[in-house]
Design an enzyme around this catalytic site. Structure first.
Site, PDB file in Angstrom:
ATOM      1  N   ASP A   1      -9.178  -0.203  -9.913  1.00 56.30           N
ATOM      2  CA  ASP A   1      -9.834  -0.924  -8.801  1.00 56.30           C
ATOM      3  C   ASP A   1     -11.093  -0.168  -8.416  1.00 56.30           C
ATOM      4  O   ASP A   1     -12.180  -0.455  -8.923  1.00 56.30           O
ATOM      5  CB  ASP A   1      -8.832  -1.033  -7.634  1.00 56.30           C
ATOM      6  CG  ASP A   1      -9.361  -1.845  -6.470  1.00 56.30           C
ATOM      7  OD1 ASP A   1      -8.654  -1.947  -5.456  1.00 56.30           O
ATOM      8  OD2 ASP A   1     -10.486  -2.378  -6.583  1.00 56.30           O
TER       9      ASP A   1
ATOM     10  N   ASP B   1      -0.321  -0.248  -4.452  1.00 55.65           N
ATOM     11  CA  ASP B   1      -1.724   0.169  -4.487  1.00 55.65           C
ATOM     12  C   ASP B   1      -1.818   1.558  -3.857  1.00 55.65           C
ATOM     13  O   ASP B   1      -1.559   1.719  -2.667  1.00 55.65           O
ATOM     14  CB  ASP B   1      -2.582  -0.831  -3.705  1.00 55.65           C
ATOM     15  CG  ASP B   1      -4.068  -0.486  -3.725  1.00 55.65           C
ATOM     16  OD1 ASP B   1      -4.855  -1.252  -3.145  1.00 55.65           O
ATOM     17  OD2 ASP B   1      -4.423   0.566  -4.310  1.00 55.65           O
TER      18      ASP B   1
ATOM     19  N   GLU C   1      -2.050   0.007  -8.568  1.00 55.70           N
ATOM     20  CA  GLU C   1      -3.512   0.052  -8.525  1.00 55.70           C
ATOM     21  C   GLU C   1      -3.975   1.491  -8.280  1.00 55.70           C
ATOM     22  O   GLU C   1      -3.441   2.191  -7.421  1.00 55.70           O
ATOM     23  CB  GLU C   1      -4.044  -0.809  -7.373  1.00 55.70           C
ATOM     24  CG  GLU C   1      -3.866  -2.304  -7.531  1.00 55.70           C
ATOM     25  CD  GLU C   1      -4.478  -3.069  -6.348  1.00 55.70           C
ATOM     26  OE1 GLU C   1      -3.937  -4.138  -5.979  1.00 55.70           O
ATOM     27  OE2 GLU C   1      -5.488  -2.580  -5.768  1.00 55.70           O
TER      28      GLU C   1
ATOM     29  N   LYS D   1     -13.381  -7.154  -7.510  1.00 56.63           N
ATOM     30  CA  LYS D   1     -13.787  -7.466  -6.128  1.00 56.63           C
ATOM     31  C   LYS D   1     -15.276  -7.801  -6.191  1.00 56.63           C
ATOM     32  O   LYS D   1     -16.104  -6.888  -6.193  1.00 56.63           O
ATOM     33  CB  LYS D   1     -13.528  -6.274  -5.210  1.00 56.63           C
ATOM     34  CG  LYS D   1     -12.058  -5.989  -4.916  1.00 56.63           C
ATOM     35  CD  LYS D   1     -11.910  -4.779  -4.033  1.00 56.63           C
ATOM     36  CE  LYS D   1     -10.518  -4.627  -3.458  1.00 56.63           C
ATOM     37  NZ  LYS D   1      -9.449  -4.529  -4.445  1.00 56.63           N
TER      38      LYS D   1
ATOM     39  N   LYS E   1       0.854  -1.186   0.000  1.00 56.26           N
ATOM     40  CA  LYS E   1       0.000   0.000   0.000  1.00 56.26           C
ATOM     41  C   LYS E   1       0.892   1.238   0.000  1.00 56.26           C
ATOM     42  O   LYS E   1       1.842   1.305   0.773  1.00 56.26           O
ATOM     43  CB  LYS E   1      -0.850   0.015   1.275  1.00 56.26           C
ATOM     44  CG  LYS E   1      -1.788  -1.142   1.403  1.00 56.26           C
ATOM     45  CD  LYS E   1      -3.031  -0.825   0.688  1.00 56.26           C
ATOM     46  CE  LYS E   1      -4.047  -1.886   0.701  1.00 56.26           C
ATOM     47  NZ  LYS E   1      -5.158  -1.558  -0.176  1.00 56.26           N
TER      48      LYS E   1
HETATM   49  O1  LIG Z   1      -5.435  -7.207  -3.014  1.00 57.74           O
HETATM   50  C1  LIG Z   1      -5.218  -7.883  -2.007  1.00 57.74           C
HETATM   51  O2  LIG Z   1      -4.178  -8.525  -1.849  1.00 57.74           O
HETATM   52  C2  LIG Z   1      -6.256  -7.991  -0.921  1.00 57.74           C
HETATM   53  C3  LIG Z   1      -7.393  -7.027  -0.973  1.00 57.74           C
HETATM   54  C4  LIG Z   1      -7.026  -5.596  -0.686  1.00 57.74           C
HETATM   55  O3  LIG Z   1      -5.880  -5.239  -0.669  1.00 57.74           O
HETATM   56  C5  LIG Z   1      -8.084  -4.636  -0.440  1.00 57.74           C
HETATM   57  C6  LIG Z   1      -9.371  -5.001  -0.310  1.00 57.74           C
HETATM   58  C7  LIG Z   1     -10.347  -4.049   0.077  1.00 57.74           C
HETATM   59  C8  LIG Z   1      -9.984  -2.773   0.395  1.00 57.74           C
HETATM   60  C9  LIG Z   1      -8.567  -2.417   0.545  1.00 57.74           C
HETATM   61  O4  LIG Z   1      -8.158  -2.541   1.813  1.00 57.74           O
HETATM   62  C10 LIG Z   1      -7.680  -3.233  -0.375  1.00 57.74           C
HETATM   63  C11 LIG Z   1      -7.636  -2.599  -1.734  1.00 57.74           C
HETATM   64  O5  LIG Z   1      -7.768  -1.373  -1.828  1.00 57.74           O
HETATM   65  O6  LIG Z   1      -7.459  -3.337  -2.715  1.00 57.74           O
END
Ligand SMILES: O=C(O)CCC(=O)C1=CC=C[C@@H](O)[C@@H]1C(=O)O
Length: 350
Positions: free
Chosen positions: A230, A179, A205, A257, A149
């Protein structure tokens, strides 16, 4: 058929930071169907602050579904366009009800324990030493694809972390994804992408906030590293609008997702369009419990995408449900001998 819903609050083992804030708890809901002696369960994985169905009438909609469960699945799903996480919960619940094992929704080599799913390890925001310690732990656990992140720390500090990773591991040893959760302004974004591209990242991302499709299109056209959409996909339900969005922005990747984009069917629409337009894609959780994660994992395996998927989120919570899912060596495995407690669904019933 009878239907009921119930709420459950997941507690994070430790506060988990994204550029959108620190997560300590996650609300989720379960839809439970009962017909003769069959039980079906589905998770409605709303993400407050991110889901398009984060609206005051959410529970009311769940109650409506239960009061109208006599309607056909298709009719119910059509009426839930604005509630993608409930659509997803209902899709799971119907599949679960029809299955001899309510937790085996998509039988495959995965559920036969013959093949795992490759996944990425996740590094949450925090200070430099915390992020590096998470990295070390993920590498020790055998992950070869890491998602980090970015966007909340000072950019130079984030670059320093990438620098130290890059010094120690080449791109053939680690696939590094970042991300930004929309943290960059359109004005600064290209400059930051150029800096980031010095570290041979696989992708970034959502570099800028969703809803700026002209700016995002310019970025995707000029970017030195692949961009994955995303949050940009959230709230776009009409298939023509989906097609137009991809044609306008032309991203290198999209991320699905299911809880945020309308379940299996909503995700498949995006995947088909992406394939038509030569856009890559992968699936991630939206931090569901192991019930939703199990459904997403089993479905994802059937799609045959060999890229590492974002499904390594089962160990986030202190009060998650026992599950046949197991993480090891950068893979997600299904261990059918670790059966779900048969009484799990019963324990959730009101
Ligand atoms: O991508 C991954 O490895 C797991 C999912 C993930 O990182 C997320 C899921 C939902 C919200 C966020 O916290 C995050 C994202 O932003 O992608």
């Amino acid at each position: 058929m009878k239907a009921q819903y119930t709420k459950y609050t997941l507690d994070f083992k430790r506060p988990s930071g994204t550029s959108r804030g620190i997560l300590t708890q996650k609300e989720t809901w379960f839809l439970i169907l009962e017909e003769k002696d069959h039980l079906g369960i589905g998770e409605c994985g709303i993400l407050r602050g991110l889901s398009v169905d984060d609206v005051p009438e959410y529970e009311e909609q769940l109650a409506w579904v239960c009061d109208n469960i006599h309607l056909s699945e298709v009719e119910l799903l059509n009426r839930l366009q604005e509630f993608p996480s409930i659509q997803f919960g209902l899709e799971q619940a119907f599949r679960s009800l029809k299955s001899s094992n309510p937790f085996e929704l998509f039988p495959s080599e995965f559920t036969q324990e013959e093949a795992p799913i490759s996944i990425n390890g996740l590094i949450w925001m925090g200070d430099e030493s915390f992020m590096l310690s998470q990295l070390e732990q993920k590498l020790e656990e055998g992950f070869r694809c890491i998602k980090m992140k970015i966007g909340a720390l000072d950019f130079e500090k984030e670059i320093a972390i990438l620098e130290s990773i890059h010094k120690n591991f080449g791109p053939d040893e680690i696939e590094l994804r970042v991300d930004a959760n929309g943290a960059f302004t359109p004005h600064e974004a290209l400059g930051k992408l150029q800096r980031l591209s010095e570290y041979q990242l696989h992708s970034i991302e959502q570099p800028i906030k969703a809803g700026q499709s002209v700016e995002m299109a310019v970025l995707c056209k000029n970017t030195p590293l692949p961009i994955a959409l995303d949050e940009e996909l959230i709230g776009v339900f009409d298939v023509t609008e989906k097609e137009e969005l991809l044609q306008t922005i032309q991203p290198q990747y999209i991320i699905l997702k299911p809880s945020l984009v309308g379940g299996f069917s909503g995700s498949l629409e995006w995947i088909d369009l992406a394939k038509e337009q030569g856009i890559g894609w992968w699936v991630t959780s939206a931090l569901e419990s192991n019930i939703g994660l199990n459904a997403i994992a089993q479905w994802t395996y059937t799609l045959g995408n060999q890229m590492p998927q974002g499904l390594g989120t089962g160990s986030l919570y202190t009060n998650n449900f026992e599950s046949p899912l197991e993480v090891g060596h950068g893979n997600l495995y299904y261990k059918s001998n670790k059966n779900w407690k048969k009484d799990l669904i019963k324990s959730l019933c009101i």
